[in-house]
Every structure is written in C-alpha cells, then in structure tokens.
Scaffold this motif. Structure first.
Motif, short mmCIF file in Angstrom:
data_model
loop_
_atom_site.label_atom_id
_atom_site.label_comp_id
_atom_site.label_asym_id
_atom_site.label_seq_id
_atom_site.Cartn_x
_atom_site.Cartn_y
_atom_site.Cartn_z
N UNK A 198 0.84 -1.20 0.00
CA UNK A 198 0.00 0.00 0.00
C UNK A 198 0.88 1.25 0.00
N UNK A 199 0.45 2.27 -0.71
CA UNK A 199 1.23 3.50 -0.79
C UNK A 199 0.44 4.67 -0.22
N UNK A 200 1.18 5.69 0.16
CA UNK A 200 0.57 6.90 0.67
C UNK A 200 -0.21 7.57 -0.45
N UNK A 201 -1.46 7.91 -0.19
CA UNK A 201 -2.30 8.53 -1.22
C UNK A 201 -1.81 9.94 -1.51
N UNK A 202 -2.14 10.48 -2.69
CA UNK A 202 -1.76 11.87 -2.99
C UNK A 202 -2.27 12.85 -1.95
N UNK A 203 -3.50 12.65 -1.47
CA UNK A 203 -4.06 13.58 -0.48
C UNK A 203 -3.32 13.49 0.86
N UNK A 204 -2.98 12.26 1.28
CA UNK A 204 -2.24 12.10 2.54
C UNK A 204 -0.83 12.69 2.43
N UNK A 205 -0.18 12.48 1.28
CA UNK A 205 1.15 13.06 1.07
C UNK A 205 1.09 14.58 1.14
N UNK A 206 0.09 15.14 0.46
CA UNK A 206 -0.06 16.59 0.44
C UNK A 206 -0.37 17.14 1.83
N UNK A 207 -1.21 16.42 2.59
CA UNK A 207 -1.58 16.86 3.93
C UNK A 207 -0.35 16.92 4.84
N UNK A 208 0.48 15.89 4.78
CA UNK A 208 1.69 15.87 5.61
C UNK A 208 2.67 16.95 5.17
N UNK A 218 22.31 28.21 19.62
CA UNK A 218 21.76 28.41 18.27
C UNK A 218 22.14 27.26 17.35
N UNK A 219 23.36 26.79 17.52
CA UNK A 219 23.83 25.64 16.73
C UNK A 219 22.92 24.42 16.96
N UNK A 220 22.58 24.18 18.22
CA UNK A 220 21.74 23.03 18.56
C UNK A 220 20.32 23.19 18.03
N UNK A 221 19.80 24.40 18.03
CA UNK A 221 18.46 24.64 17.48
C UNK A 221 18.42 24.28 15.98
N UNK A 222 19.47 24.61 15.27
CA UNK A 222 19.52 24.31 13.83
C UNK A 222 19.68 22.81 13.59
N UNK A 223 20.45 22.16 14.45
CA UNK A 223 20.62 20.71 14.32
C UNK A 223 19.28 19.99 14.54
N UNK A 224 18.50 20.48 15.51
CA UNK A 224 17.18 19.89 15.77
C UNK A 224 16.26 20.03 14.56
N UNK A 225 16.41 21.12 13.83
CA UNK A 225 15.54 21.38 12.67
C UNK A 225 15.99 20.65 11.40
N UNK A 226 17.22 20.16 11.36
CA UNK A 226 17.76 19.55 10.14
C UNK A 226 16.88 18.43 9.57
N UNK A 227 16.37 17.48 10.39
CA UNK A 227 15.51 16.43 9.83
C UNK A 227 14.22 16.96 9.21
N UNK A 228 13.72 18.08 9.71
CA UNK A 228 12.51 18.67 9.15
C UNK A 228 12.77 19.22 7.75
N UNK A 229 13.94 19.81 7.55
CA UNK A 229 14.31 20.32 6.23
C UNK A 229 14.41 19.17 5.24
N UNK A 230 15.03 18.07 5.67
CA UNK A 230 15.13 16.90 4.78
C UNK A 230 13.75 16.35 4.46
N UNK A 231 12.86 16.29 5.45
CA UNK A 231 11.50 15.83 5.22
C UNK A 231 10.81 16.67 4.16
N UNK A 232 10.93 17.99 4.26
CA UNK A 232 10.27 18.87 3.31
C UNK A 232 10.77 18.64 1.89
N UNK A 233 12.07 18.49 1.73
CA UNK A 233 12.66 18.28 0.41
C UNK A 233 12.21 16.96 -0.20
N UNK A 234 12.22 15.89 0.60
CA UNK A 234 11.85 14.58 0.07
C UNK A 234 10.34 14.45 -0.13
N UNK A 235 9.54 15.05 0.74
CA UNK A 235 8.09 15.05 0.53
C UNK A 235 7.73 15.85 -0.72
#
Length: 595
Positions: A10-20, A537-554
């Motif tokens: 089963x794959x993620x539907x277009x609507x579910x992908x867009x929602x995330x 500040x360095x640690x705040x950016x490190x915490x956000x790094x996986x979110x940036x990758x998520x946005x690019x791959x989504x």
C-alpha cells in the motif's frame, strides 16, 4: 514477464502526502528565521534577542534534558495545531523550546508515517523468488559504501525483475561502485553516467582490477574447501582405519573413470575414517553406496563453492582452463563442472551483453536526451546513489518524461547545493530548479534558503566561534564585509586562536602586521562569554535539520503523486543512518500500460 503493480505494498495517497507536506511546511514557515540565519551572522549580529525569547542557558538546558524525544502516541493530522504555541504570534520569537523539539521530532521522516518499510517492498517485489548470493562487497570498498551498495543493489535487482527489464542507468555513478556490482552480481547491463571524466576513468580502472582478481578468488575457493575437508577428516574417529581403507578401495577400483585420478585428490574427496567394522556383505554394500553418495556430495559442494564467483563475474573475466593445466589423465568432476560453466559463460557473452558495465561521461540535466548518450537505449530503470544537489530532482523529471524508463530508485544528498526557484526572488519561468518540484510548494512560493539546507552540515561549536570572531575582526579592523575568498579548513591546522586569525588573514590576502597579538586576544575575550549563545543556536539548527530533509523529500514524492503515469511511488529508508546518514530513497514504478 513483468508482474502487475497491484502486488506492491500500500502507498501513501496523494491527499495524505499533500496533507503531511502542508503540516511540515506550516511548522517550518514559522521556524524559517532560525533556519535561514547564518550561524556567524546570528552571533555577530545580535539576532538572539530578536528570534529567541529564553536565554541561551535555558535553551541548552531544555534541549539537553529532552535528549532523543519519544512521542508518547502517534499524532493525528489534526494534532498539528498543538504546535501553534511554539512561536509567539506577535513577536514571532521562539518561546517554548520543549514543544519546538517535539514538533521537530514529529515532522521527521521516521515519525510522520510517510515511509514504506524496505522489507515490505522487497517481499512484494520478490514474490516466490529467492535472493541471489555472491561475492561480498566489503572485499572491494569501505564499510559505508559496502553497506549502501549491498542494500541498494538488491532492491534495484528486484525492481528490475519485477518490471521485466535488464538495462539500468546509474546517474551520478562516480567511480562505479554500484554500477559494477549490479553488473557482476545481478547480470544487469548497466550504463554509469557521471559528469566527471576523472570519475569515469577511475570506474574503468576499478572494473579492470575487479576482473583481474578472478584467479585469486578461484584459488581461494579451492584452498578454503580443501582446508574444510581436512579439518572434518581430523575431527572424525580413526579406529578401524585399515578396514575403512579396504572398503574405500573397492568402489574406487570398480569405477574406471576415477582410476587414473591423483590419489591425493581422491583422499581429499573421501576421508578415510569414520566407518565401523563390516560384518556382512549386505552391510558392505550399504556402506559402499553411502560412500559413493558422500563422494558425490563433496564433489557437488566443491563445484558450488568454487564456482560461486562465476555467477557474479562478467564472462570475459573468466578464462577457460587449458588441458595442460590438468595433471591427471582424465578430468575430475570438479574441473568438468568448471569447464562447463566457463564455456556456458563464454557462449552467453557472445550472444548477449546483458552483464556489461559501461562508464560514460556526460552532464545530466532535466532536458537530457538519454538516447543521445546511450545508442542502444531500451526499457530500463534509473538509479542514483547519493546524487548531488539538482541531479536527484532531474533524475525524477527524466523518469516521468521518458516512456522507456519504467522505474526509478534515487537516494539524494548535498541538499545545500540545490537550486531554489524563489531564493533570489527572480522570476525565470524557463529555468528548471531543484526545489520546489510539487505544485503546492510552487504555488506558495516556498523557499528554504541555503543556510537552512546547510543545517545538517554544521561545524563544531569552537570552530564556529573562531569563525564568528574572525568576521568581527575583519569587518571592524579591515572594513571588509564581503569577499570572494574563503578561509577554508584552517581551524584543524591552527594551534591557537591567534594562529587561526593570522593564517586566515594571509589566506584572505589581508595584512596582519597591523594587528598585534594583544588586539586579537582582546576580541577573543570580548566574545568568549557568549559562546553558549553560539552553541545554543547551533543546537536549534541541528534539531531542525531532519525537518528540512522531510520537506525536500516530501516535495519530490508529491511531485511523483501528481503524475498520471505512475503506478506506485514511495519513500523507503534503505540504509542504517549511523553508517549512511542520507539513507532515504525515492522509488517509483510506472503503470503497466506504460510498459
């Protein structure tokens, strides 16, 4: 015959992908001022008071206490509103560090529920087929590359079998680690395309060396098997050895095909021990049958183990033995099997070139016509192992546009090198950009910014501190705010801050004679007490790094979901992130009607 795409998981539907995607983009939009701020500018420009409400010590304390946060329950899509209090509505400052860390954890690939397990994909692709075994990649490459090639090549082979294709195009192939292994291990015809001519030449040389090692692997296979037999023989009891040898002579003497063989080889194949006393002729006959069966079993084992490499090396890497290499009058079963297999391989290579690897040099763009590069282009799939910057996005665009490409498996990297359509606020509609790809982010005019995409590539805190204070010195003493020159990796080569500053000034071609050591240390002491600000500040950016990758791959996944000719698409975690941090693959297969 390729199988129906309906067999896939089963794959993620277009609507579910867009929602995330919308949820992640909404959170990151509020965090963008933090993401986009350059660490050095943040420190020297006094941005802390403008962007973060809690003091640096409180932020560090909160992030360290949080550690690897675990979500207490799976969050539903309507739970996105719970993160609305991370930032102040009016000042836009970060006010709740714990909730900030929790939101960053939630909007990551490992927690948002957007990935398909690799095991599910392989199981669906294989069906009743079993995997192939062969040479180990760790004999030819380091642990990281070995892990990546082993995992990805197995997946690529299963996709190729599923789609009924034998041709693979490896984009950004580098020195050909993946390409050569796909060819040798899985008998696929691989074209490895790289923009660097030195990489292509390196791939040719590496492939030549792999073939050269054939004799060594063959000899090692024989030696290992003989050693195993010798150890097994020594482990068996030796009583009644004379009677055992008497029994052995009978079946061997009755078999004329074995009479002229070297006696040492026969003794290797048939250990002379392990039988009890023969009391009757019936028992003797049974023992004789067992002995012949054991001999045949050992011969088969020899053929299987010694010839295993034949199944993974190109045919032209195998040399057929000449008769002068055999000392015995007749060929033993092992050598017959070797010659038969080598002959079959040689014949197969003349009639088909399916197991060849061709390194090519070419720069790939979204407009690239593969048929101009590959003259015998046929139904195929595209792969890319850590394709850099825009190359990953262009791979997906070529896949969707070209009917002969039936599948794609792309693992991207170097997000900081992506081109962004809205980064410089310039409208160039004819330009093809690396980000964004999907329609939603384009309509929103979404831009990460290079500093945000660099979040996962941050330097150690002390190195950043040196760089930040250096920039203050350059601006205040020399009046330089912008330069085309770069400091580079000076920190690891410096014995002290003074040494670091002087080496950097020389590299920037600035006169350091008007800057005494005492002045340099005054700057150091002035900013030293604020180092925890830099670390926070360095640690705040490190915490956000996986979110940036998520946005690019989504963004890439949603782009595929928008296409009408795609039967299945998904994100799959391929690698162990400890060994290979860029571990997620974008995978897609076209509809059956497109085959």
């Amino acid at each position: 015959m390729s199988r129906q795409p309906g067999w896939l998981p089963p794959q993620l539907s277009p609507s579910s992908s867009s929602s995330r995607l919308r949820g992640a983009a909404g959170f990151l939009a509020r965090a963008l001022p933090l993401c986009r701020a350059h660490t050095v500018e943040f420190y020297t420009g006094g941005l802390w008071d403008r962007l973060v409400a809690p003091p640096p010590a409180a932020v560090l304390r909160e992030l360290r206490a949080a550690g690897p946060l675990a979500l207490t329950r799976p969050l539903a899509e309507d739970d996105d509103d719970m993160f609305s209090n991370v930032f102040c509505e009016n000042s836009k400052k970060l006010i709740n560090v714990h909730l900030f860390a929790l939101a960053a954890k939630y909007y990551s690939l490992s927690n948002l529920g957007v990935c398909t397990p690799l095991e599910d994909v392989l199981e669906a692709l294989r069906g009743d087929n079993q995997g192939t075994t062969g040479i180990k990649t760790d004999e030819f490459m380091n642990n990281k590359k070995s892990h990546e090639v082993q995992v990805m090549s197995e997946l690529v082979d299963n996709i190729a079998n599923y789609c009924g294709i034998k041709q693979v195009i490896d984009i950004g192939s580098g020195k050909g680690y993946l390409s050569s292994f796909l060819s040798m291990q899985y008998n696929l015809k691989v074209y490895g395309i790289d923009s660097s001519n030195s990489n292509t030449n390196g791939a040719h040389e590496r492939n030549r060396k792999l073939k050269k090692h054939w004799r060594a692997y063959q000899s090692r296979g024989r030696a290992n098997l003989k050693s195993q037999r010798f150890e097994k023989a020594n482990d068996r009891p030796v009583e009644n050895e004379v009677k055992c040898n008497a029994v052995i002579e009978k079946p061997l003497n009755n078999d004329s095909s074995l009479q002229s063989q070297d006696q040492g080889t026969i003794q290797d194949l048939v250990p002379s021990c392990g039988f009890t006393e023969i009391a009757t002729s019936e028992t003797s006959k049974q023992t004789e049958v067992d002995l012949v069966a054991r001999t045949q079993s050992d011969e088969n084992k020899l053929s299987e183990e010694v010839l295993a490499i034949l199944n993974v090396l190109p045919a032209d890497a195998v040399e057929v033995f000449s008769s002068s290499q055999c000392n015995c009058g007749e060929l033993c079963e092992e050598e017959k099997a070797q010659r038969k297999m080598a002959s079959l391989k040689a014949k197969a290579s003349k009639s088909s070139e399916s197991n060849l690897y061709f390194p090519l040099t070419s720069c790939i763009t979204a407009e690239t016509e593969l048929s101009d590069i590959i003259t015998d282009l046929e139904d195929c799939m595209m792969v890319g192992l850590h394709t850099c910057g825009d190359l990953a996005a262009n791979t997906l665009r070529i896949f969707t546009a070209k009917p002969e490409i039936k599948a794609v498996c792309s693992v991207g990297c170097c997000y900081h090198l992506l081109s962004e359509q809205f980064e410089n606020q310039e409208e160039c509609p004819e330009e093809v950009w690396g980000f964004p790809m999907c329609q939603y982010l384009k309509d929103e005019g979404w831009c990460c910014g290079r500093n945000a995409r660099m979040s996962a590539c941050l330097l150690p805190t002390e190195s950043l501190f040196y760089r930040a204070v250096l920039q203050v010195i350059i601006e205040e003493i020399y009046g330089v705010t912008k330069s085309d020159r770069h400091v580079g990796k000076i920190f690891s080569k410096s014995s002290s801050f003074i040494d670091y500053v002087r080496k950097s000034l020389k590299k920037l071609e600035l006169d350091d004679s008007k800057l005494p050591d005492s002045c340099i240390m005054d700057y150091y002491e002035k900013y030293k007490h604020r180092m925890n600000e830099l670390e926070a500040f360095n640690m705040l950016k490190v915490v956000l790094a996986p979110c940036i990758e998520l946005l690019i791959l989504l963004d890439r996944l949603c782009y595929l979901k928008e296409q009408d000719n795609i039967a299945w698409s998904g994100l799959v975690k391929l690698f162990d992130p400890v060994k290979s941090p860029r571990c997620y693959a974008v995978i897609a297969l076209k509809k059956q009607s497109c085959f």
